[in-house]
Structures are given as C-alpha cells and as structure tokens.
Write an enzyme that holds these catalytic residues in place. Structure first.
Site, PDB file in Angstrom:
ATOM      1  CB  CYS A 338      33.481  50.959  51.708  1.00 49.31           C
ATOM      2  SG  CYS A 338      32.206  51.764  50.766  1.00 49.31           S
ATOM      3  NE  ARG A 367      23.553  53.084  50.218  1.00 49.78           N
ATOM      4  CZ  ARG A 367      24.474  53.582  49.403  1.00 49.78           C
ATOM      5  NH1 ARG A 367      24.160  54.561  48.581  1.00 49.78           N
ATOM      6  NH2 ARG A 367      25.694  53.114  49.419  1.00 49.78           N
ATOM      7  CD  GLN A 385      26.888  50.112  46.385  1.00 48.38           C
ATOM      8  OE1 GLN A 385      27.554  49.489  47.198  1.00 48.38           O
ATOM      9  NE2 GLN A 385      26.815  51.430  46.374  1.00 48.38           N
ATOM     10  CG  ASP A 387      31.099  48.607  45.952  1.00 52.78           C
ATOM     11  OD1 ASP A 387      31.729  49.485  45.347  1.00 52.78           O
ATOM     12  OD2 ASP A 387      30.745  48.706  47.135  1.00 52.78           O
ATOM     13  CG  HIS A 389      35.994  49.240  47.875  1.00 52.15           C
ATOM     14  ND1 HIS A 389      34.961  48.368  48.122  1.00 52.15           N
ATOM     15  CD2 HIS A 389      35.472  50.486  47.992  1.00 52.15           C
ATOM     16  CE1 HIS A 389      33.870  49.060  48.387  1.00 52.15           C
ATOM     17  NE2 HIS A 389      34.141  50.341  48.315  1.00 52.15           N
ATOM     18  CE  LYS A 473      30.764  63.071  43.674  1.00 49.23           C
ATOM     19  NZ  LYS A 473      29.478  62.628  44.168  1.00 49.23           N
ATOM     20  CG  HIS A 519      34.826  54.100  47.332  1.00 46.63           C
ATOM     21  ND1 HIS A 519      34.190  53.407  48.330  1.00 46.63           N
ATOM     22  CD2 HIS A 519      35.647  54.975  47.942  1.00 46.63           C
ATOM     23  CE1 HIS A 519      34.609  53.868  49.501  1.00 46.63           C
ATOM     24  NE2 HIS A 519      35.487  54.814  49.300  1.00 46.63           N
TER      25      HIS A 519
END
Length: 649
Positions: A338, A367, A385, A387, A389, A473, A519
């Site tokens: 992000c 992580r 991910q 991912d 945005h 979410k 997200h």
RNA sequence: GCCGGAGUAGCUCAGGGGUAGAGCGCAUCCUUGGUAAGGAUGAGGUCACGAGUUCAAUUCUCGUCUUCGGCUCCA
C-alpha cells in the site's frame, strides 16, 4: 394449561408443566429417541427441565447445531469424569464444544503429564461410564456455596470463573461421581454417547493469555452411533490425502528448504506454471475492469513505513531493517504494497475526473510470522498478494465495491468454489474512539458495503467491532479439506492511509479533497490460494490450470520424431506438452497417481498403420479412441473453451 | 514465541549401545508386440546439526535447527 408453539407454528396444549422429552414423546417415539435438547424461546435447555409457561419450542436432534452442541458438551463432562477417575485432584478449566467435537482444558495434579497413549484408557473409561446410564442432573447453587465447594476442591480455575458469575445464575451438573460448574444444557443421561474418539492433546493457556498457566487441552469427538464415528474417521483419512502439503510434494508444485529458510516457499516449475495461469487469468479480468498494472521494489525506506504507521504497529513482527553503507540509512523488506502505491498516486496532482484509479500489482511481501504459525503454503513469511488499490471519491465507493465483488465472483465461479462464506466487518458502535475517520464517512462506507452486498445478492454475516481501525471490510472465507476456515479474498475500505500520505484530488468545486482507498485481494495471496485450490480439487485442477495438460508418449524410440511433431503442433494451440523420449518402458512411469492427474495422455505409435494419429486417453474416462492430431487439438480446445465460457460474464 | 509429538535412502516408513533395513522410485541387463508389466543385478545414508556420558552413540542425556498437532497472532 400450557401452550407450546412448535417451529411449524402448530400449538400443543399440556395440562401442566412439561419437559422437552414429554413434548417429543407426544409427537412420536422416534423423535423422543432422537431429540437431544430443546430450545425454549431461543434458549437451549435440558430435555428434562420443566417448562411451566407458554413457550415457543424447538426440539433439537443431531441434525441441529444445538443438538450436537448439547451432545458434545455432555461428552466433555463425561471425559472430565473419566480423567478425574484416573487423575484425582485434576483441576478443570473450561470444556466447550468446537466445530467438530469438544475439548476440556485441565491441570493435572503433581505436574503429571498426559500422553497420546493415555487417551485410549480414558476413552475406554468413558465408554464404561456412558454405559452406566447415569442421569445428568442440573441443580442451582448460590454463589457462596459454589465458592465453598470449589475451595474445598482447591480448584482455583473454577473459583476464578465463579467469581465472575452473578449470584442466582450459577448451576451445577452432576453425573455419577462427577460434578461440574456448568451453564448447560446437557443430555438426560450418559447412555446417549455410544462412540468416542479422543483426537489429540495440546497445550493451551488458561483463558488464552500467554501470561497465564499452560493447561493441557484434550480434544475429542463423540457420536450417537458407532457407524458415524467410523465414517468420520474415514473422512479424516480422506481429508489428509488432500492436504496441499502432501499433494504439493507429490506433484512437485512447491518445496521448502531449510537452507533457504523457514516459511519461504520455493515454487517448482509445475507450481509456477499453475500460479502463472492464475495470475494471467486475474490480470485479464482486471484489465477488463479498468485496472492498471504497476510494479514496485521489494524494499523501501523505513521512513515510508513510519509514515504509513505500519512500522509503529508491526515493526517488531517484521524482518528487521536492513542497514546500508550510508550512516543511519535503513530499509525494510516490504510487509505490504500500500505505501508504495500511495507514492505512485502522488506522482502528479489528481483531478476528480481521474478517479477512480485502480492500481494492481502481484506484490511479494515479507512478514516475520511466528515460527509456530507457519503452515505449508497457507501461512508463510514471504508471499505474493494479488494486491490492488482503488483510489476513488467517496461517492464512488459503492460502485467500486460492487465491481470488486464481481471479480471475486468470477474467480470463485471459474474454480467452482461454492463452499464460501462472506463476512462484513463493521465498527463497534460503542467504541467510536477506536476508529479513524469521520463518522459521516464511516456511515457512508458501511452502508455502501452493505448495499453493495445486498444488490449483488451476496449472503453475508455481519460482525460489529471486527472492522479494521481504518475502515470496514468484507472478507471471503473458504474451508479446506479438514474443515478449517481460511480467509481468502478481502476488500477493505481505508480512510487512514490517504490521510497519512496526504493524498488529494481537486474536486469540481476547485477545492482539495481526500480520496478513499480500497484495498482488495481476491485470491488473498497466491500461496494461500494455491493451497486451498489444491485441497479443493485434490490436485485435479480444471483443465485450463493443470500444470501438465497433455503428455505425449512415443511408444518406442522410433516414434520420437513424430511425438515431437505432435507436441510442436499442439504447442501452437497453447497446450503444454511433455515429450518423454525414453523407450516403451515409459508406460511404467505414467500410471497410477501420475496418470490420475494428467487430463490427457496421447500415445504415439500404438498403431503403425496410423502414424498421423494418436491414441487419446482422458483422465477418469479411459480410452477415447484414435484421433487425428488436429482433431485432438480441436477436441481439447473445445473442452477448455467450455470450462472458460461464461467466466467473464 | 509457548506446550507436546517427530526428524533414518529420492518418497513412505521399520529398527535399535557394537559393519544400516524394507517397499516404492532410480540405473544396467534379460524377458515381454504389449492397455503399461515380469525377472536379475546395482547405485544411493556423517541415521537433522552440535556437545556430553561410554571402550564404543544413529540409538542414552542436554542444546540448536527444521517439521507436525494445538495455543496465541494475522497489516
């Protein structure tokens, strides 16, 4: 006169107080045998507890969740009784039910330990006790008496529980020689429990707090019929065969290496092919939905994560900052994408006309998950991910949200994931101070999510207080082979990062406004998704995903050239082929398990008269006969097209 | 990170204070015009790693690493 209303709205009258069991008997003997507990005005009661006023009643059997819970709850008590028999002086924590079965947290006296071998004798004792047909008797007790009783037993765990209960609501349950503090409800007696399996032992902290004492948690499951237990055990065995770690190893999809490091998956060629097929599929869908691909580095300046706030919150749980030759300079392996995407947003000033901006990246993040947490591909330390945005105006949130749901539907449909649940997580209305962003924006975002789900016909559960501090979410969970729930797709509305990164756009009013950030990751992560996909399909992937689509087998070396020609020809059709140029013994290699996972096997040279043709075998269907190579290509393409048809709409 | 199992051939696993075992797989040869197989021979191991006890440790003890089942956590 007492009026009992049943779920079908029919009303039965009784002279005086009745029990659930009485009601069941008045309906049928069969039901009286099957009923396990009774819901009285929504509260689950013992079958033998008297109902002395009008009530809405539902009789719970094994097929009802409430029935099973009653059954397993009593089983937990039965287990406790057996454990107390062998280990007098054991202190008992809590003994609740879980999805399949129950557990009891216990503290054995004098530092004794329980091993897997001890479970068998406890099982036996439980069966013995069950056959004694002891009645399970409920009694109410004052707080003082309860405290006295467990002080005598020297059971500080129960004392702690009692001290938090309100006087007048405390009940005990007794069967045989065993008495336990318990809210209930329970079975009328122990003989209902016919089949018992204690499944495992684990450590668990008292009340889930790692500062507390570690107790021994004993898991078990019971059934009203031996046959049901047998079936359950078979199901567990079957599920183990689908374990993605096992299949991943057998199919050579991915591997781990101590030398590389814990929780860092290595994608092998076949697994990589599978993953790339998924990525390509999603990229095509995203392109259609107006996403733009971006790429960002694997590391970033620590300051970036301080700006985003992630460093303060998660810095300790990350791979630690990397120092550089420059004094005082520190970089981090990125734990999320992000912040990088926010910086991309800031490259030039934005107009309200630019929005929404949809930025997608297959971004690999790192992580430092706790070592005990790592689990195959579902929980790793380096993962990618899918991912993206979405930066949009507040009035665009709902529409963007719906489009994300569309994408998730497309994926689930393409892979026939039907057994999923969707959860909307909202604010805790009692604790507004926990959340960032204006209440107006929260209201807008929450209703946007709820309406978006409703309009899409998505069945959801709603959890208050489960929202992230920066926004509400929507999560999609899917169950794996062993019934464990994994979170896959997630969509989150975020007011925090745009604030922290001072993201802006110029509105139609020529003023600066703050965009909303969404997200989203439909797969969640490629690793976890592939794991769930493996377990879901037991390694038999849809044709368009199969790592090995077609194997071309020359029956002997003299057909090698022809086999190569066939495979070249099929490659043009975007189908992966494998030529094995070994001799006729190849048959041995392609059999059993391997054959099961390859949709098509083409045998070249089976019939010398037909060297322009191949013998086709289809997984699970056997011989499809001899075809011209070009016919086969059409045949396979048609099948793939069928599987892919309708995915985009 | 915590509690408890486990780590022996490429895979699945047996064994046990004194030259290391099986099945499958792999390699070579023989047999087999076959729906994917039979036979013979063979290669493969610092028994996870490091200390300790012992005349002797793969085996016993301790530590480390990894892994499995849970707990806790999940941006």
């Amino acid at each position: 006169m007492i009026h009992i209303t049943l779920p079908d709205k029919s009303v039965r009258e009784f002279e005086g107080a009745v029990t659930g069991l009485d009601i069941a008997k008045s309906i049928s003997n069969r039901l009286a045998k099957d009923v396990l507990s009774v819901s009285v005005d929504g509260q689950v009661w013992d079958l033998t507890r008297e109902i002395d006023k009008d009530a809405a009643v539902k009789l719970n059997t094994w097929d009802d969740r409430e029935g099973k819970e009653t059954f397993w709850h009593s089983s937990a008590h039965l287990m406790a009784e057996a454990i107390e028999f062998y280990y007098p002086g054991t202190k008992f924590g809590i003994g609740p039910t879980v999805d399949t079965g129950f557990y009891y947290d216990i503290d054995l006296p004098n530092g004794q330990v329980l091993s897997e071998k001890d479970l068998e004798k406890i099982e036996k004792k439980m069966l013995e006790l069950a056959r004694e047909k002891n009645d399970i008797v409920r009694s109410e007790i004052s707080k003082k008496d309860a405290l006295d009783m467990f002080t005598q037993k020297n059971d500080e765990l129960k004392l702690e529980l009692i001290s938090e209960l309100e006087d007048g609501t405390i009940t005990l349950y007794n069967q045989g020689k065993f008495t336990d503090l318990c809210r209930g409800p329970h079975l009328p007696n122990t003989e209902y429990i016919k089949a018992i399996k204690l499944t495992s032992i684990a450590g668990a902290y008292w009340r889930g707090d790692e500062h507390n004492k570690m107790l021994t948690r004993v898991y078990g499951v019971t059934f009203p019929k031996q046959k049901m237990l047998d079936e359950y055990l078979v199901m567990i065995e079957e599920a183990k065969k689908r374990d993605h770690r096992k299949i991943g190893k057998e199919m050579e999809l991915f591997a781990f290496s101590d030398a590389v490091g814990q929780g860092l998956p290595l994608w092998l060629p076949k697994g990589t092919q599978l993953r790339m097929q998924l990525e390509d599929f999603l990229k095509r869908v995203q392109k259609k939905y107006g996403y733009e691909q971006v790429m960002t580095p694997h590391i970033g300046d620590v300051k970036l994560y301080k700006t985003s706030g992630h460093f303060q919150k998660y810095g300790k749980d990350s791979f630690q900052p990397i120092s550089t030759p420059a004094e005082g300079e520190e970089y981090m392996l990125k734990p999320m994408n992000c912040p990088h995407h926010c910086e991309i947003y800031k490259v030039r000033p934005k107009s309200y006309k630019d929005l929404p901006i949809r930025m997608a990246e297959f971004g690999t993040v790192y992580r430092y998950e706790m070592s005990g947490e790592l689990h195959g591909l579902t929980r790793v330390r380096g993962f990618t991910q899918d991912d993206a945005h979405i930066f949009c105006r507040p009035d665009q949130v709902k529409e963007e949200f719906q489009k994300v749901i569309d994408i998730i539907f497309i994926i689930f449909k393409a892979l026939s994931f039907e057994n999923y649940t969707a959860q909307i997580s909202l604010r805790d209305p009692e604790k507004p101070e926990k959340y960032i962003g204006s209440p107006e924006n929260w209201d807008k975002a929450e209703s946007a999510i709820i309406e978006a789900c409703e309009e899409k016909g998505l069945e959801t559960t709603t959890e208050l207080g489960e929202a992230a501090f920066y926004g509400p979410k929507l999560d999609f969970m899917i169950k794996d082979a062993l019934g464990r729930s994994w979170q896959l797709g997630t969509v989150q509305v975020d007011y925090n990062l745009p604030e922290r990164f001072q993201l802006e756009y110029i509105g139609a009013d020529d003023n600066r406004h703050r965009p909303v950030m969404i997200h989203r990751a439909p797969f969640g992560s490629m690793e976890r998704f592939v794991a769930v996909l493996i377990e879901h399909t037991a390694g038999k992937f849809p044709l368009w995903l199969t790592p090995e689509q077609v194997v071309v087998l020359p029956i002997s070396e003299k057909y090698n050239d022809y086999a190569k020609k066939v495979s070249d020809f099929l490659n043009i059709s975007d189908i992966r082929t494998v030529v094995d140029d070994r001799n006729e013994k190849i048959g041995r290699k392609i059999r059993d398990n391997e054959l099961k996972r390859i949709p098509y096997l083409l045998i070249v040279g089976e019939n010398e008269a037909q060297t322009e043709s191949v013998s086709v075998r289809r997984q699970g269907e056997g011989d499809k006969g001899v075809m011209k190579t070009s016919e086969f290509a059409d045949f396979v393409l048609k099948e793939i097209r069928e599987q892919l048809s309708g995915l985009y709409n």
